[in-house]
Design a protein around this motif. Sequence first.
Motif, mmCIF file in Angstrom:
data_model
loop_
_atom_site.group_PDB
_atom_site.id
_atom_site.type_symbol
_atom_site.label_atom_id
_atom_site.label_comp_id
_atom_site.label_asym_id
_atom_site.label_seq_id
_atom_site.Cartn_x
_atom_site.Cartn_y
_atom_site.Cartn_z
ATOM 1 N N PRO A 53 0.571 -1.146 -0.074
ATOM 2 C CA PRO A 53 -0.031 0.107 0.064
ATOM 3 C C PRO A 53 0.772 1.042 -0.240
ATOM 4 N N TYR A 73 4.878 -0.755 4.080
ATOM 5 C CA TYR A 73 4.106 0.793 2.878
ATOM 6 C C TYR A 73 5.134 1.060 2.396
ATOM 7 N N LYS A 119 -3.920 0.680 -3.829
ATOM 8 C CA LYS A 119 -4.584 1.128 -3.003
ATOM 9 C C LYS A 119 -3.673 2.429 -2.798
ATOM 10 N N GLY A 150 -3.438 5.432 0.283
ATOM 11 C CA GLY A 150 -4.211 7.201 0.867
ATOM 12 C C GLY A 150 -2.927 8.650 1.304
ATOM 13 N N PHE A 205 -4.696 3.257 8.506
ATOM 14 C CA PHE A 205 -3.766 2.814 7.367
ATOM 15 C C PHE A 205 -3.756 1.137 7.663
ATOM 16 N N LEU A 209 -5.945 0.259 4.212
ATOM 17 C CA LEU A 209 -4.571 0.232 2.957
ATOM 18 C C LEU A 209 -3.994 -1.464 2.254
ATOM 19 N N LYS A 210 -4.226 -2.349 4.163
ATOM 20 C CA LYS A 210 -4.041 -3.462 4.502
ATOM 21 C C LYS A 210 -4.607 -4.615 4.803
#
Length: 576
Positions: free
Chosen positions: A40, A96, A140, A142, A320, A324-325
Motif C-alpha cells: 500500500p 508501506y 491502494k 492513502g 491505514f 489499506l492492508k
Amino acid sequence: MAQSVIFKNMHVEWDVPIPMDDGVVLRADVFRPSADGRYPVLLSYGPYAKALPFQVGYRDQWEALIRDFPEVASGSSCKYANWEVVDPEKWVPQGYVCVRVDSRGTGRSPGVLDIFSPRETKDYYNCIEWAGTQPWSNGKVGLIGISYLAINQWLVAGLQPPHLVAMCPWEGAADYYRDWHRHGGILSSFTSTWFKNQVIPVQYGVGRKGYRNPYNGLLVAGDETLSDDELARNRMDPYLEALARELDGPWYRERSADWSKVVVPFLSCGNWGGHGLHLRGNVEAFLRAASKKKWLEIHGLEHWTHFYTDYGLNLQRRFFDYFLKGIDNGWDREPPVWLNVRYPGEEYVLRKEWEWPLARTQWTKWYLDPANSSLSGQIPHKESHATYHAMGQGITFWTPPFEKETEITGPVAAKVFISSSTTDADLFLVLRLFDPEGREVTFRGAVEPAAPVAQGWLRASHRKLDPDLSREWRPYHSHDEYQPLTPGEIYELDIEIWPTSIVVPPGYRLALTIQGRDFEREGETGQLETLGRFRGSGPFVHKDPWDRRLEIFGGQVTVYGGASRPSYLLLPVIPN
C-alpha cells in the motif's frame, strides 16, 4: 534521471518522474521496502520541497519537537524526516511505500506555482493514479500530511480518483474563504507571511540560490537557477488574489472542498488551539462530507507535534492498516469521534464519542450586561449599552466564579447587538479562562504558544446568514453580499466562534472580550523563523491597511444588552 540507494532495508529513489496530462513532469521521492512485492502507498503532495530535511528548513520546530518528545527520533536516523509529512523510516518497515511529490512549480517540479488551483488538484489526482499502478503498489493509495498537505486532500478527494482508498488530513482547512483567507469576511495577513517565508524560498528555479540537501547533494529547488523576474512570472500571489476578492465566489469555491463529492473514508484530525487555520475544516468535514466512513479526532499542542508522537503514529497506523492492508484490527468498530478533552495545565484526557456536537450537550446562554461588564445566566432586567473604540482594548464580559467543575466542549457562538459610528465594523471575539487569583490560563496552540480558549470573527457588513447551513451553535454566513451599516443604527449579529474544549475548575471564571482588532497580549509570546513574532493570536492576524481602512473600521462601536436586545454567548456544556 532518478537516483536510488538502499538504506536500512529501504529502497530510496529520488526524482522519480511523474508525467502530467499537459506535458509537465513532476518529481517524486519514493521510499519502499527493499524486498520485492506489492505494498500500500502513503502519498503526500505539496510545496515544501521533498528534498528539504525537517531539521534544515524548520530548525526551531524540529529542535523543540525532539526536545519535548524524544520518541519522535526513536528508531529513525531522521535524515528523511521532512516538514509536515511522515518519516518513511517509521512506515516502510511496516510494509508501506511512502511517496512525496513536489507540487507544480515547487521544489524540483517545474511549472507555474498556483496553490490549491484546479490545475494543482488535477496534478494530485494524476499522482494518485500513477502511484496506484506502479509495480510496487498493491493498488491502494492513502493520503496523509499536515496543514497544506491536509487541505489539498479535501480538494482531490472531490475528484474521486479510483485508486484513492483512505486519507488522514491532519489539521487542514477546507474552505478557502472561511477557514483560511477571510475569517468572518476579514482578510487574514497570514498568507502573505507564510507564502513569502515558506513557499517562495523553495519555488522551482531558486536553484543555487537556495538549499542543498546534505544527504544526497541535490539542490532542493531545482537544478536551474532563474532570475527573480522569471520566478515572479512563474507564480501567482494568493494574498493579492484574496485582497481583491472581499466576497466569496468562484475563485474561493474552486479551491475549497465540495463536501457532496468527498466519499472516501477519512480520519480528520484537528487541534483545539488551531483557531485561524487548523480546526474548522476538520470539524466541518465530519459534519458535512458525504463519506459513510469518517472519524473525527481533536487534540492539543503544536499542530505538528502529535502527528509525529507515538500517540499520533499509532492512531494513523491503525486507520491505514485497516483500510489499506485489510487488517481486522477493530478500527471499523471504533466510535467516530475521539476528543482529547482539555484541562488547565495542558492536561488532556481522551474520550470517545458517537457524534458531533455531542448529543447530551446542554446549550447554555450567558447574557451580556454592558452596565457592569458581566455574563449572567439570566437576561438583564435593565437595558444598557457600552461603547469602545474599535482600535482599543474593547469590552470584556465576565462570568461569576464557577461553583463546580464544568466541561465546555463543542462549537461556540455569540449573538451581539451593536451599532457603529461608521458604515462597518469588524468584531473580534476572544474567550479566555482565569484562575481564582485573576491570572489567565493559556494553552500551547497549534502555532501560538499562549493561546486563549477560543476565537471568532465577523465583519458586520457580512452579517447575512445562509439559512440552510446555519445552526444556532454554528452560524454560517453566506459572504455573498455587502450590507453596509447606517451609522448609529442597531444591528443583530450572529458570530461563529470556532470549537473548543476546556474543563473549568471551581472558582475559575470565563471572560469574553469583544474588540475591533486582533487579540494581542502586552508582550511577545513567541516567534518562529518562518512566521515571525506572536502576541496571542499566532500568525493569524488581520492587519492589511486597505482591508482594514480606518475611516471604515476605526470608529466607535456600541454593544447592547437587555430584554429587547439580548446579546449572549452560547456555550456547549457537557454534563458529567
